[in-house]
Design an enzyme around this catalytic site. Structure first.
Site, short mmCIF file in Angstrom:
data_model
loop_
_atom_site.label_atom_id
_atom_site.label_comp_id
_atom_site.label_asym_id
_atom_site.label_seq_id
_atom_site.Cartn_x
_atom_site.Cartn_y
_atom_site.Cartn_z
N CYS A 99 -4.61 -3.61 31.41
CA CYS A 99 -5.42 -3.83 30.22
C CYS A 99 -4.55 -3.60 28.98
O CYS A 99 -3.65 -2.77 28.99
CB CYS A 99 -6.65 -2.91 30.10
SG CYS A 99 -7.77 -3.05 31.49
N ARG B 148 -0.70 -7.86 30.34
CA ARG B 148 -1.21 -6.63 30.93
C ARG B 148 -2.50 -6.84 31.72
O ARG B 148 -2.99 -5.92 32.37
CB ARG B 148 -1.46 -5.58 29.83
CG ARG B 148 -0.24 -5.26 29.00
CD ARG B 148 -0.59 -4.29 27.89
NE ARG B 148 -0.96 -3.00 28.43
CZ ARG B 148 -0.10 -2.03 28.71
NH1 ARG B 148 1.18 -2.21 28.48
NH2 ARG B 148 -0.53 -0.89 29.21
N TRP C 156 -7.68 -6.11 32.94
CA TRP C 156 -7.35 -6.25 34.36
C TRP C 156 -8.39 -5.40 35.07
O TRP C 156 -8.40 -4.17 34.92
CB TRP C 156 -5.93 -5.76 34.64
CG TRP C 156 -5.48 -6.05 36.03
CD1 TRP C 156 -4.88 -7.21 36.46
CD2 TRP C 156 -5.54 -5.19 37.17
NE1 TRP C 156 -4.59 -7.11 37.80
CE2 TRP C 156 -4.98 -5.88 38.27
CE3 TRP C 156 -6.02 -3.90 37.37
CZ2 TRP C 156 -4.89 -5.33 39.54
CZ3 TRP C 156 -5.92 -3.34 38.65
CH2 TRP C 156 -5.36 -4.06 39.72
N ASN D 217 -8.01 1.43 27.93
CA ASN D 217 -7.07 1.09 29.00
C ASN D 217 -6.89 2.36 29.84
O ASN D 217 -6.48 3.39 29.31
CB ASN D 217 -5.72 0.66 28.40
CG ASN D 217 -4.61 0.61 29.44
OD1 ASN D 217 -4.86 0.37 30.61
ND2 ASN D 217 -3.38 0.85 29.00
N GLY D 218 -7.23 2.28 31.13
CA GLY D 218 -7.11 3.45 31.99
C GLY D 218 -8.31 3.55 32.91
O GLY D 218 -9.03 2.56 33.10
N GLU E 233 13.47 -9.29 47.36
CA GLU E 233 13.13 -9.67 45.99
C GLU E 233 12.88 -11.18 45.88
O GLU E 233 11.96 -11.61 45.19
CB GLU E 233 14.26 -9.22 45.03
CG GLU E 233 14.13 -9.67 43.59
CD GLU E 233 12.86 -9.19 42.88
OE1 GLU E 233 12.14 -8.33 43.39
OE2 GLU E 233 12.58 -9.72 41.78
N LYS F 255 9.34 -12.73 44.59
CA LYS F 255 9.25 -13.64 43.45
C LYS F 255 8.45 -14.88 43.83
O LYS F 255 7.59 -15.35 43.10
CB LYS F 255 10.67 -14.01 43.02
CG LYS F 255 10.90 -14.19 41.59
CD LYS F 255 11.15 -12.93 40.77
CE LYS F 255 10.11 -11.89 40.82
NZ LYS F 255 10.48 -10.64 40.20
N GLU G 287 4.62 -13.98 44.31
CA GLU G 287 3.79 -13.62 43.16
C GLU G 287 3.52 -14.79 42.22
O GLU G 287 2.46 -14.84 41.62
CB GLU G 287 4.32 -12.39 42.41
CG GLU G 287 5.61 -12.55 41.70
CD GLU G 287 6.03 -11.27 40.96
OE1 GLU G 287 5.16 -10.49 40.54
OE2 GLU G 287 7.24 -11.07 40.79
N HIS H 139 14.79 -9.59 67.05
CA HIS H 139 13.93 -8.59 67.69
C HIS H 139 12.45 -8.91 67.49
O HIS H 139 11.60 -8.06 67.71
CB HIS H 139 14.26 -7.20 67.16
CG HIS H 139 15.68 -6.81 67.43
ND1 HIS H 139 16.13 -6.46 68.68
CD2 HIS H 139 16.77 -6.78 66.61
CE1 HIS H 139 17.43 -6.21 68.62
NE2 HIS H 139 17.84 -6.39 67.38
N LYS I 278 1.35 -7.04 34.36
CA LYS I 278 2.75 -6.62 34.31
C LYS I 278 2.92 -5.11 34.46
O LYS I 278 3.79 -4.66 35.18
CB LYS I 278 3.41 -7.10 33.02
CG LYS I 278 4.92 -6.93 33.09
CD LYS I 278 5.61 -7.85 32.13
CE LYS I 278 7.12 -7.75 32.27
NZ LYS I 278 7.63 -8.42 33.47
C1 AGP Z 1 7.83 -7.91 39.38
O1 AGP Z 1 8.02 -9.28 39.39
C2 AGP Z 1 6.48 -7.47 39.58
N1 AGP Z 1 5.58 -8.04 38.67
C3 AGP Z 1 6.24 -6.01 39.91
O2 AGP Z 1 6.62 -5.87 41.24
C4 AGP Z 1 6.93 -4.92 39.06
O3 AGP Z 1 8.30 -4.93 39.28
C5 AGP Z 1 6.33 -3.56 39.42
O4 AGP Z 1 4.97 -3.56 39.12
C6 AGP Z 1 7.02 -2.41 38.74
O5 AGP Z 1 6.89 -2.46 37.36
P1 AGP Z 1 7.76 -1.53 36.42
O6 AGP Z 1 9.18 -1.93 36.62
O7 AGP Z 1 7.26 -1.80 35.05
O8 AGP Z 1 7.52 -0.12 36.86
#
Ligand code: AGP
Length: 610
Positions: free
Chosen positions: A2, A27, A74, A100-101, A483, A487, A490, A506, A605
């Protein structure tokens, strides 16, 4: 998650709030809403879905006034809907709040407020705030907010306005970020500085358990207990162009393309006369250099940051010979980690606000460990939890999917490993020198990868209809496979799995058929031959292979058509180039699928809930 924003001044609040929410939308984007004070009272408009929907439905005579608050959500408690959208207000519609929270004891508070006759309209935890503030209101909004906050448990960053005091705004924070922007006869409140860059670069970061009383002329900070706080403004070095798309279709591709310059920013000051320098590590220098002090390093992070920590583990063990582990922040404190005063935790967080990482660091500190943070947001919450912060200076990252901040994390970690190694033992000069040389040349190496964007796009287009992908890597590039898969997942919603290539036989090899593209990292490395054998195993089972190889690798050239070539580079710097190639691949797959690359569904994010 949020984003909250507030404005008090002489201008129309609506435009400023919408501009700010646009920057904060990363956010969360389940719903958006505004509340503005005017002579008629409180003018509130909300809508389910992204901010654009709210903007389209807003009529020119709605939300008119010079004081207002806004929110982009969110969803945690209550589905994404117009009723659950913020701002929330009390039964008399004279107090409005954005939050937010999470208010953890909201059920208990709600039950007693309902028993006292207050009528709730949403399923959110946040709605208890305006009602509770209303129940404490005796002519002073600041005192009413203080009274209410003393009752709540959980996390919050809030902004509150009231028709009773139309020239005042009250904001407070505990566990969620809050920053005040200072202008000429106007002030802003927001979850982060990007929301106010258009209006000011003078900001004051608010700390936990602080409350702020704001009007056009003045900003007064105090603790909830009533102690006045004097804090100087900080100057934000980011500029507005960094948070605009500047002609790119998405922030993500802009941020991918920015990597030569973001890496330059991260690296340049930190290599001087052939040596790595980290002035910020000075307070820990002695312990870092002494094997009788730190004897264990634990890397922590979530998602992409966890993958960076995974690469960091390989680097610190290889160069500094300190036993290292990596843990997901969300698992760490539940796994009874063995921590001592000789443990150093390195917490990685782009935003510096990820709740799980903050909690993991707190846990480690409580159990005697020392802690370093690697963060991209100056003044973020994590910086207050650790002994030392390393800022990565990658510039603001708006797209939800991390790109340039991941490569900057890797650059910081490689420099950190060399720095610690040098304090501990004279390193094999050759390998340090080549690695340092390659780190310095990373920006130009990355440029070379970026010049292949159109051929990567071509491959991505052909593969964009597949529904499952496997990413294989080994050793330091096993995290690169993780990673790459994250990517793709997501932003393109394709199922993808990162796997250590040697483990495939395995079990996972059973998945291979011609519907399963396999992305294989086969760049020059200690495990190149082994990786080649693993690729052959996939090839023999009709797996479709996309290879990531080093330019000039004739064996790969002869075998595979779909290959992305990287410039020759030290194995320990290669994860950075591989990351860039994978970012481009995921980006183009998602773009060809017509998806919302910058704001993928269900994500936000900064994950500020557990
Ligand atoms: C990255 O592409 C993601 N959106 C997510 O995994 C992110 O890296 C994770 O939420 C950690 O965020 P931060 O680095 O702000 O702690």
């Amino acid at each position: 998650m949020c984003g909250i924003i507030g404005y008090i001044g002489k201008r129309q609040a609506k435009d400023i709030l919408i501009g700010g929410l646009r920057r904060l939308e990363y956010r969360g984007y389940d719903s958006a809403g505004l509340a503005v004070l005017n002579q008629a009272g409180l003018s509130v408009q909300k809508s389910q879905g992204k901010l654009g929907k709210l903007v389209n439905q807003l009529q020119s005579d709605q939300c008119i006034g010079n004081v207002g608050i806004g929110h982009t959500r969110w969803a945690t408690h209550g589905i994404p809907s117009k009723t659950n959208a913020h701002p929330h207000y009390d039964s008399k519609e004279d107090i409005a709040v954005v939050h937010n929270g999470i208010i953890e004891n909201f059920r208990h508070i709600k039950t007693s407020l309902e028993a006292a006759g207050r009528r709730f309209t949403s399923d959110t935890d946040s709605e208890v705030l305006p009602h509770l503030i209303g129940s404490f209101y005796k002519g002073d909004l600041l005192q009413a907010v203080k009274g209410a906050l003393r009752q709540v448990e959980g996390n919050y960053a809030i902004a509150v306005i009231s028709t009773h005091e139309p020239t005042r705004m009250v904001a407070a924070r505990k566990g969620s970020p809050l920053v005040i922007g200072l202008g000429e006869n106007e002030h802003l409140v927001a979850s982060d500085v990007t929301a106010m860059l258009e209006h000011t670069n003078q900001v004051v970061y608010i700390e936990d358990d602080e409350i702020v009383d704001i009007n056009m002329e003045d900003v007064r900070i105090s603790t909830l207990a009533g102690e006045a706080i004097q804090r100087n403004a900080a100057t934000v070095m980011w500029d507005i162009s960094q948070v605009q798309k500047e002609g790119y279709p998405h922030f993500m591709i802009k941020e991918i393309m920015e990597q030569p310059s973001s890496l330059r920013q991260t690296i340049s000051e930190r290599i001087q006369s052939g040596r790595v320098v980290f002035p910020e590590l000075e307070p820990l220098r002695e312990c870092l250099g002494n094997p009788d002090e730190f004897n264990q390093i634990v890397f922590l992070g979530c998602g992409t940051a966890y993958h960076a920590g995974f690469v960091g583990k390989y680097m610190i063990e290889k160069f500094a010979r300190i036993p290292a582990t990596v843990d997901m922040s969300s698992e760490f404190r539940y796994s009874s980690p063995v921590l001592t005063p000789r443990t150093l935790v390195v917490a990685i967080s782009q935003s510096g606000e990820t709740t799980d990482t903050l909690a993991a660091v707190r846990y480690a500190k409580e159990h005697g460990a020392a802690a370093i943070a690697i963060s991209n947001v100056v003044g973020s919450s994590i910086t207050r939890e650790v002994d030392v912060t390393i800022n990565m200076y990658a510039g603001p990252e708006i797209a939800v999917a991390a790109s340039k901040t991941y490569t900057s994390q890797l650059a910081v970690l490689s420099l950190f490993a060399l720095y610690v190694a040098n304090l501990r033992q004279p390193l094999d000069a050759d390998s340090t020198e080549t690695l340092l040389k390659d780190i310095l040349q990373l920006p130009s190496h990355v440029e070379k990868v970026l010049t292949q964007a159109s051929s990567i796009e071509h491959i991505a287009k052909r593969y964009s209809t597949f529904n499952h992908f496997l990413y294989l890597g080994r050793h330091i590039n096993y995290p690169s496979a993780l990673e790459g898969a994250l990517k793709l997942k997501e932003i393109s919603y394709i199922h993808a799995e990162g796997y250590p290539a040697g483990e495939m036989k395995h079990g996972a090899i059973a998945l291979i058929d011609d519907d399963m593209p396999v992305v294989c990292i086969v760049s020059e490395s200690e495990v190149h031959e082994k990786m080649l054998s693993n690729i052959q195993e996939v090839h023999a089972r009709k797996g479709r292979i996309i290879a990531i190889a080093t330019k000039g690798d004739l064996e790969i050239e002869a075998l595979f058509q779909d290959t992305i070539y990287l410039p020759q580079i030290h194995e320990f710097a290669s994860p950075i180039l591989i990351a860039v190639a994978f970012q481009l691949f995921a980006y183009y797959v998602a773009a060809h699928r017509g998806l919302d690359v910058d704001q993928p569904r269900n994500l936000a994010k900064s994950v500020t809930v557990e």
